[in-house]
Design a protein around this motif. Structure first.
Motif, short mmCIF file in Angstrom:
data_model
loop_
_atom_site.label_atom_id
_atom_site.label_comp_id
_atom_site.label_asym_id
_atom_site.label_seq_id
_atom_site.Cartn_x
_atom_site.Cartn_y
_atom_site.Cartn_z
N SER B 194 0.74 -1.40 0.08
CA SER B 194 0.05 -0.08 -0.03
C SER B 194 0.74 1.37 -0.05
O SER B 194 0.40 2.49 -0.41
CB SER B 194 -1.01 -0.06 1.21
OG SER B 194 -0.14 0.25 2.43
N LEU B 195 2.13 1.34 0.32
CA LEU B 195 2.95 2.28 0.55
C LEU B 195 3.68 2.70 -0.62
O LEU B 195 4.07 3.92 -0.86
CB LEU B 195 3.92 2.27 1.71
CG LEU B 195 3.57 2.16 3.14
CD1 LEU B 195 4.77 1.75 3.98
CD2 LEU B 195 3.16 3.44 3.48
N VAL B 196 3.85 1.71 -1.87
CA VAL B 196 4.73 2.17 -2.95
C VAL B 196 3.95 1.78 -4.05
O VAL B 196 2.82 0.99 -4.17
CB VAL B 196 5.92 1.24 -2.86
CG1 VAL B 196 6.85 1.54 -1.92
CG2 VAL B 196 5.58 -0.46 -3.07
N SER B 197 4.44 2.22 -5.19
CA SER B 197 3.50 2.08 -6.45
C SER B 197 4.36 1.07 -7.42
O SER B 197 3.84 1.01 -8.60
CB SER B 197 3.17 3.18 -7.25
OG SER B 197 4.35 4.25 -7.32
N ILE B 198 5.48 0.66 -7.03
CA ILE B 198 6.37 -0.27 -7.90
C ILE B 198 5.70 -1.80 -7.29
O ILE B 198 5.14 -1.87 -6.31
CB ILE B 198 7.74 -0.08 -7.72
CG1 ILE B 198 8.38 -0.10 -6.07
CG2 ILE B 198 8.02 1.06 -8.25
CD1 ILE B 198 9.68 0.15 -5.87
#
Lengths: 205, 254
Positions: B194-198
């Motif tokens: 949920s914290l990153v978009s990779i």
């Protein structure tokens, strides 16, 4: 002889391995532009950043030699970054000119990041939009392996061979006359990928 | 549509395939990794991660030779890592058949290494591996140096920083779950996802095929990885893939 253009950008060995698996023809890892003259077909691989790759191609003299060989009628296949380098211009980390063999622009993925992750990494379906000997024995909507954050915006739609979807439709295979490009990695896409490489090697005329 | 990936991890210590239990690598599974990779490649695995877990830095060159040998028969993406601390060694791995590189301890100590590698090879080429250890109140902290050195930095903070620095993918393992047969550390991986978009790869603890499903459905990982379990069952990756397809997950069929 199949020439694989080596400009110090990435996973060249994977491409060499796959081509060697597909053909008994001799493979030349082309370190110098003059090597290209001896080859009947050329592959431009590449992972990495566009600007840096173009700089390496310029420095080695490939950016003038490749278009010359293409003019002679030799088939060229650009893979991943190698496909993007065929474009006119790129917006990756600045504005850079490409080889301009197929009109188009390299743009970053514009997708809803809460739904789609970038880089676009993994296996995705390739929908064939135009029949071509390149796709001999390959059905539409087979999975191929992708790893990229930018896509090829094609100027002339008639150059598009296949499309893929990742939050937005984008061009996954392209052709203009004797120049082909694929956004995915056929050398890493098991049977379908190896078939595609065989098809490229078998192109004639 | 992009598929959920099934990744087989091969841990190598001095060139031999080993089992990992809480980052201790005592059991040798195969003497020759070629056997492991041949079966994974033939079966349904989508990607292979090859880690040099030897504590002996002098194994670096030998590891490049192994990558070179394995890559000849490997027509799915292969990620390689262990002891990567500069461009030259990353390039050696890529030139010898790796498609992506995976960094951990040296990237944590020097986060600019991620940017340097991403600028050189593209961010899609750089996987950052993060190992986590939970404290008594349930918070997960970064562990480096093959599970031996617990840091005061929370995993979520480091994951976000690694993404900012140019990581193309995160590979999340838990020291508490590794080799422990209780499934992935679901809350940890869900938090990172949920914290990153990779893309996020879940690793550590798989004992049932359902654990892989939970990694995708509950932990929201993009790809699910395992090591030990794939070595024990005949046609293991194929069976795992079948299970994922049967429960309706979007996986690559071959």
């Amino acid at each position: 002889m199949i020439g694989i253009i080596n400009y110090n950008a990435g996973n060249i060995k994977s491409v060499v391995n796959a081509v060697a698996y597909c053909t008994d023809e001799q493979i030349l890892i082309a370190d110098h532009p003059r090597d290209l003259e001896d080859c009947s077909k050329l592959i431009l691989p590449g992972v990495g950043a566009f600007g840096e790759a173009m700089e390496s191609l310029d420095k080695a003299g490939f950016s003038t030699a490749i278009p010359l060989e293409v003019k002679k009628g030799k088939y060229l296949l650009g893979i991943c970054l190698g496909m993007q380098l065929l474009a006119t211009i790129s917006q990756e980390f600045g504005v850079f000119s490409g080889l301009d063999l197929i009109g188009g622009e390299i743009l970053p993925f514009r997708v809803d990041l809460s739904l789609y992750r970038v880089p676009h990494m993994g296996w995705n379906t390739v929908g064939i939009t135009k029949q071509d000997p390149f796709f001999f024995n390959i059905e539409t909507n087979m999975d191929f392996y992708f790893a990229h954050s930018y896509y090829f915006h094609c100027e002339d739609e008639s150059n598009i061979l296949a499309m893929t979807n990742h939050g937005m439709p984008f061009v996954s295979a392209i052709r203009k006359e004797n120049v082909y490009g694929v956004q995915f990695h056929p050398e890493k896409s098991q049977q379908s990928g190896l078939q595609l490489i065989k098809n490229f090697i078998g192109l004639s005329g | 549509m992009l598929k959920n990936r099934l990744i087989a991890v091969i841990l190598l210590r001095n060139g031999q395939v080993v089992q990992s239990v809480k980052f201790k690598h005592t059991n040798i599974i195969h003497y020759d990794p070629v056997h492991a990779i041949e079966s994974f490649n033939r079966w349904a695995v989508d990607e292979i991660v090859l880690l040099n877990v030897s504590r002996d830095v002098s194994t670096k060159d030998f590891f490049v030779d192994i990558v070179k040998r394995l890559s000849k028969e490997c027509f799915v993406p292969m990620t390689a890592g262990g002891w990567i601390n500069d461009i030259a060694y990353a390039r050696a791995l890529l030139a010898n058949g790796a498609d992506k590189i995976i960094v951990n301890t040296d990237a944590y100590r020097n986060p600019d290494l991620i940017s340097i590698l991403a600028n050189k090879f593209g961010r899609q080429c750089v996987v950052v591996s993060i190992d986590a250890k939970q404290n008594s109140s349930g918070e997960s902290f970064v562990v480096i140096d093959r599970g031996s050195d617990i840091q005061q930095v929370k995993v979520g903070d480091w994951a976000q920083k690694a993404e900012q620095k140019g990581a193309g993918e995160l590979f999340i393992n838990s020291l508490d779950h590794d080799g422990n047969r209780k499934g992935y550390h679901i809350p940890l991986i869900r938090q990172i996802s949920s914290l990153v978009s990779i893309p996020v790869v879940a690793m550590g603890g798989v004992f049932h095929w359902q654990d892989l499903v939970d990694g995708i459905q509950r932990a929201k990982a993009d790809a699910v990885a395992a090591a030990n379990i794939f070595h024990y069952t005949e046609h293991s990756t194929k069976k795992a893939k079948q299970y994922l397809a049967e429960v309706g997950l979007n996986v690559r069929q071959i």
